[in-house]
Design an enzyme around this catalytic site. Structure first.
Site, PDB file in Angstrom:
ATOM      1  N   LYS A  89       1.204  -0.883  -0.046  1.00 52.36           N
ATOM      2  CA  LYS A  89       0.010  -0.098  -0.058  1.00 52.36           C
ATOM      3  C   LYS A  89       1.065   1.712   0.269  1.00 52.36           C
ATOM      4  O   LYS A  89       0.992   1.508  -1.015  1.00 52.36           O
ATOM      5  CB  LYS A  89      -0.988  -0.150   0.669  1.00 52.36           C
ATOM      6  CG  LYS A  89      -1.655  -1.006   1.130  1.00 52.36           C
ATOM      7  CD  LYS A  89      -2.782  -1.075   2.656  1.00 52.36           C
ATOM      8  CE  LYS A  89      -2.043  -1.023   4.196  1.00 52.36           C
ATOM      9  NZ  LYS A  89      -1.539  -2.618   4.769  1.00 52.36           N
ATOM     10  N   ARG A 108      -9.536   0.747   8.516  1.00 55.35           N
ATOM     11  CA  ARG A 108      -9.417  -0.149   8.651  1.00 55.35           C
ATOM     12  C   ARG A 108     -10.305  -1.161   9.533  1.00 55.35           C
ATOM     13  O   ARG A 108      -9.721  -2.538   9.994  1.00 55.35           O
ATOM     14  CB  ARG A 108      -8.267  -0.288   9.351  1.00 55.35           C
ATOM     15  CG  ARG A 108      -6.792  -0.533   8.754  1.00 55.35           C
ATOM     16  CD  ARG A 108      -5.817  -0.469   9.678  1.00 55.35           C
ATOM     17  NE  ARG A 108      -4.589  -1.070   9.676  1.00 55.35           N
ATOM     18  CZ  ARG A 108      -3.732  -1.002   9.079  1.00 55.35           C
ATOM     19  NH1 ARG A 108      -3.606   0.548   8.811  1.00 55.35           N
ATOM     20  NH2 ARG A 108      -2.483  -1.622   8.682  1.00 55.35           N
ATOM     21  N   ARG A 111      11.643  -6.368   5.374  1.00 59.50           N
ATOM     22  CA  ARG A 111      11.761  -4.345   5.551  1.00 59.50           C
ATOM     23  C   ARG A 111      11.831  -4.118   6.485  1.00 59.50           C
ATOM     24  O   ARG A 111      12.491  -4.065   7.184  1.00 59.50           O
ATOM     25  CB  ARG A 111      10.340  -4.640   5.553  1.00 59.50           C
ATOM     26  CG  ARG A 111       9.623  -2.604   5.889  1.00 59.50           C
ATOM     27  CD  ARG A 111       8.619  -2.499   5.427  1.00 59.50           C
ATOM     28  NE  ARG A 111       7.473  -2.965   6.053  1.00 59.50           N
ATOM     29  CZ  ARG A 111       6.469  -2.980   6.435  1.00 59.50           C
ATOM     30  NH1 ARG A 111       6.009  -2.096   5.735  1.00 59.50           N
ATOM     31  NH2 ARG A 111       6.021  -3.186   7.485  1.00 59.50           N
ATOM     32  N   ARG A 118      10.904  -2.460  11.990  1.00 59.53           N
ATOM     33  CA  ARG A 118       9.584  -1.970  12.494  1.00 59.53           C
ATOM     34  C   ARG A 118       9.572  -2.627  13.826  1.00 59.53           C
ATOM     35  O   ARG A 118       9.870  -3.957  13.052  1.00 59.53           O
ATOM     36  CB  ARG A 118       8.873  -1.307  11.837  1.00 59.53           C
ATOM     37  CG  ARG A 118       8.599  -0.066  11.065  1.00 59.53           C
ATOM     38  CD  ARG A 118       7.783  -0.014  10.227  1.00 59.53           C
ATOM     39  NE  ARG A 118       6.819  -0.956  10.403  1.00 59.53           N
ATOM     40  CZ  ARG A 118       5.457  -0.324   9.477  1.00 59.53           C
ATOM     41  NH1 ARG A 118       5.433  -0.132   8.485  1.00 59.53           N
ATOM     42  NH2 ARG A 118       3.920  -1.352   9.867  1.00 59.53           N
ATOM     43  N   ARG A 140      -1.118  -9.153  12.940  1.00 59.81           N
ATOM     44  CA  ARG A 140      -1.567  -7.920  12.508  1.00 59.81           C
ATOM     45  C   ARG A 140      -2.226  -8.780  11.131  1.00 59.81           C
ATOM     46  O   ARG A 140      -3.252  -8.384  10.408  1.00 59.81           O
ATOM     47  CB  ARG A 140      -0.433  -7.998  11.811  1.00 59.81           C
ATOM     48  CG  ARG A 140       0.318  -6.441  12.331  1.00 59.81           C
ATOM     49  CD  ARG A 140       1.487  -6.351  11.794  1.00 59.81           C
ATOM     50  NE  ARG A 140       2.096  -4.814  10.935  1.00 59.81           N
ATOM     51  CZ  ARG A 140       2.474  -4.949   9.799  1.00 59.81           C
ATOM     52  NH1 ARG A 140       4.142  -5.282  10.734  1.00 59.81           N
ATOM     53  NH2 ARG A 140       3.032  -4.521   9.056  1.00 59.81           N
TER      54      ARG A 140
HETATM   55  P1  AP5 Z   1       5.186  -1.122   1.793  1.00 63.06           P
HETATM   56  O1  AP5 Z   1       4.640  -1.059   0.972  1.00 63.06           O
HETATM   57  O2  AP5 Z   1       5.917  -0.903   2.675  1.00 63.06           O
HETATM   58  O3  AP5 Z   1       3.508  -2.801   2.194  1.00 63.06           O
HETATM   59  P2  AP5 Z   1       2.538  -1.842   2.996  1.00 63.06           P
HETATM   60  O4  AP5 Z   1       1.273  -2.806   2.571  1.00 63.06           O
HETATM   61  O5  AP5 Z   1       2.232  -0.309   3.352  1.00 63.06           O
HETATM   62  O6  AP5 Z   1       2.567  -2.430   4.446  1.00 63.06           O
HETATM   63  P3  AP5 Z   1       2.375  -1.791   6.120  1.00 63.06           P
HETATM   64  O7  AP5 Z   1       2.667  -3.303   7.154  1.00 63.06           O
HETATM   65  O8  AP5 Z   1       3.528  -0.830   6.286  1.00 63.06           O
HETATM   66  O9  AP5 Z   1       1.506  -1.855   6.565  1.00 63.06           O
HETATM   67  P4  AP5 Z   1      -0.081  -2.092   7.378  1.00 63.06           P
HETATM   68  O10 AP5 Z   1      -1.170  -1.550   6.845  1.00 63.06           O
HETATM   69  O11 AP5 Z   1       0.477  -2.855   8.222  1.00 63.06           O
HETATM   70  O12 AP5 Z   1       0.977  -0.597   8.414  1.00 63.06           O
HETATM   71  P5  AP5 Z   1       0.426   0.912   8.804  1.00 63.06           P
HETATM   72  O13 AP5 Z   1       2.094   1.970   8.397  1.00 63.06           O
HETATM   73  O14 AP5 Z   1      -0.883   1.426   7.320  1.00 63.06           O
HETATM   74  O15 AP5 Z   1       6.118  -2.691   1.175  1.00 63.06           O
HETATM   75  C1  AP5 Z   1       6.134  -3.542   1.856  1.00 63.06           C
HETATM   76  C2  AP5 Z   1       7.534  -4.272   2.136  1.00 63.06           C
HETATM   77  O16 AP5 Z   1       7.119  -4.774   0.154  1.00 63.06           O
HETATM   78  C3  AP5 Z   1       8.972  -3.069   1.670  1.00 63.06           C
HETATM   79  O17 AP5 Z   1       9.854  -3.572   2.047  1.00 63.06           O
HETATM   80  C4  AP5 Z   1       8.318  -2.514   0.029  1.00 63.06           C
HETATM   81  O18 AP5 Z   1      10.038  -2.657  -0.298  1.00 63.06           O
HETATM   82  C5  AP5 Z   1       7.770  -4.386  -0.409  1.00 63.06           C
HETATM   83  N1  AP5 Z   1       7.572  -3.888  -1.770  1.00 63.06           N
HETATM   84  C6  AP5 Z   1       6.087  -3.903  -1.509  1.00 63.06           C
HETATM   85  N2  AP5 Z   1       5.238  -4.154  -2.878  1.00 63.06           N
HETATM   86  C7  AP5 Z   1       6.290  -5.271  -3.588  1.00 63.06           C
HETATM   87  C8  AP5 Z   1       5.797  -6.073  -4.622  1.00 63.06           C
HETATM   88  N3  AP5 Z   1       5.194  -5.897  -5.445  1.00 63.06           N
HETATM   89  N4  AP5 Z   1       6.986  -6.659  -5.112  1.00 63.06           N
HETATM   90  C9  AP5 Z   1       7.700  -7.023  -3.705  1.00 63.06           C
HETATM   91  N5  AP5 Z   1       7.829  -6.324  -2.763  1.00 63.06           N
HETATM   92  C10 AP5 Z   1       7.706  -5.453  -2.424  1.00 63.06           C
HETATM   93  O19 AP5 Z   1       0.078   0.669  10.355  1.00 63.06           O
HETATM   94  C11 AP5 Z   1       1.499   0.202  11.126  1.00 63.06           C
HETATM   95  C12 AP5 Z   1       0.319   0.092  12.776  1.00 63.06           C
HETATM   96  O20 AP5 Z   1      -0.260   1.757  12.851  1.00 63.06           O
HETATM   97  C13 AP5 Z   1      -1.133  -0.967  12.359  1.00 63.06           C
HETATM   98  O21 AP5 Z   1      -1.050  -2.481  12.858  1.00 63.06           O
HETATM   99  C14 AP5 Z   1      -2.219  -0.961  13.283  1.00 63.06           C
HETATM  100  O22 AP5 Z   1      -2.027  -1.252  15.411  1.00 63.06           O
HETATM  101  C15 AP5 Z   1      -1.906   0.944  13.120  1.00 63.06           C
HETATM  102  N6  AP5 Z   1      -2.503   1.513  12.545  1.00 63.06           N
HETATM  103  C16 AP5 Z   1      -2.427   2.570  11.092  1.00 63.06           C
HETATM  104  N7  AP5 Z   1      -3.414   3.180  10.624  1.00 63.06           N
HETATM  105  C17 AP5 Z   1      -4.654   2.527  11.813  1.00 63.06           C
HETATM  106  C18 AP5 Z   1      -6.274   2.514  11.287  1.00 63.06           C
HETATM  107  N8  AP5 Z   1      -6.471   2.662  10.154  1.00 63.06           N
HETATM  108  N9  AP5 Z   1      -6.916   2.117  12.372  1.00 63.06           N
HETATM  109  C19 AP5 Z   1      -6.091   1.924  13.572  1.00 63.06           C
HETATM  110  N10 AP5 Z   1      -4.543   1.541  13.530  1.00 63.06           N
HETATM  111  C20 AP5 Z   1      -3.882   1.668  12.713  1.00 63.06           C
END
Ligand code: AP5
Length: 209
Positions: A13, A88, A122, A152, A163
């Site tokens: 994402k 979410r 990552r 992280r 997660r």
């Molecule tokens: P990346 O692009 O970072 O993936 P992502 O989907 O953004 O993953 P996140 O782990 O950041 O998502 P998340 O939803 O768990 O975390 P968030 O920060 O929103 O890619 C991941 C890896 O894969 C990278 O190394 C990248 O280079 C690689 N990659 C990407 N695409 C690829 C491809 N096509 N091929 C190969 N490699 C690839 O949230 C973190 C925490 O915050 C949550 O767990 C929660 O506690 C809290 N939080 C955030 N938002 C909310 C909400 N709305 N409600 C409640 N809690 C929330």
């Protein structure tokens, strides 16, 4: 254009949202990044969020909704935005319906095994928050700002497992929610990064016709 990026943790994402936001000249609003910034700054919200994030749990809806409402009031959101990682939960999605009319929801579909591999490799910059894969930056230095890359806390194996459980239970139902509203575009997020970007760009252009 008002967009949502939906998908399991590690679906790509953040990676794709950055590219789409640039292409369509709209701000990328990542609730995860806002919370991590608050944690780095040691604010009250950051300290509250830390206990949930490190265990792989969701931060309470009330905290998130306050952050999003405040962010969407900023002038750069007037002509659109991309919500990365929000909503979410169903209560978040229902609350958003009362705040904004979203045009499209991009659902990145990726299997759990691929996700575990991606997240274990990552690394994130402790300075600017830039995220990359260890294979692309083996020296452990951020290619953007030169600071140290670290894992992280929520990318530790146990937190990733949780997660994924939380995603299945609380976030996956949003696929049906937005499908029912005719606003869902699903893309195979398991393809190489550039191919995913090209598919998203053409899906968005077709949808806008
Ligand atoms: P990346 O692009 O970072 O993936 P992502 O989907 O953004 O993953 P996140 O782990 O950041 O998502 P998340 O939803 O768990 O975390 P968030 O920060 O929103 O890619 C991941 C890896 O894969 C990278 O190394 C990248 O280079 C690689 N990659 C990407 N695409 C690829 C491809 N096509 N091929 C190969 N490699 C690839 O949230 C973190 C925490 O915050 C949550 O767990 C929660 O506690 C809290 N939080 C955030 N938002 C909310 C909400 N709305 N409600 C409640 N809690 C929330």
């Amino acid at each position: 254009m008002k967009l949502i990026f939906l998908g399991p943790p590690g679906a790509g994402k953040g990676t794709q949202a950055e590219r789409v936001a640039k292409e369509f000249a709209i701000p990328q609003i990542s609730t995860g990044e806002i919370l991590r910034q608050a944690m780095r700054e040691g604010t009250k919200t950051g300290l509250e969020a830390k206990t949930f994030i490190e265990k792989g749990e969701l931060v309470p809806d009330g905290v998130i909704l306050e952050i999003v409402r405040e962010r969407l009031r900023q002038p750069d959101c007037e002509s659109g935005y991309l919500l990365d990682g929000f909503p979410r939960t169903l209560p978040q999605a229902e609350a958003l319906e009362g705040i904004a009319r979203i045009d499209w929801v991009l659902n990145l579909s990726v299997g759990h095994e691929v996700i575990v591999e991606r997240l274990s490799g990552r690394r994130s910059c402790e300075g600017c928050g830039h995220s990359t894969h260890i294979g692309l930056a083996p020296d452990g230095i951020c290619p953007i700002c030169g600071k140290r890359l670290v894992q992280r806390a929520d990318d530790a194996a146990e937190a990733v497992e949780n997660r994924l459980r939380v995603y299945d239970a609380q976030t996956k139902p949003l696929i049906g929610f937005y499908e029912g509203k005719g606003r869902l575009l699903t893309v195979d997020g398991g393809l190489p990064i550039d191919e995913v970007t090209a598919t998203i760009f053409s899906a968005l252009r077709r949808a806008a016709e």
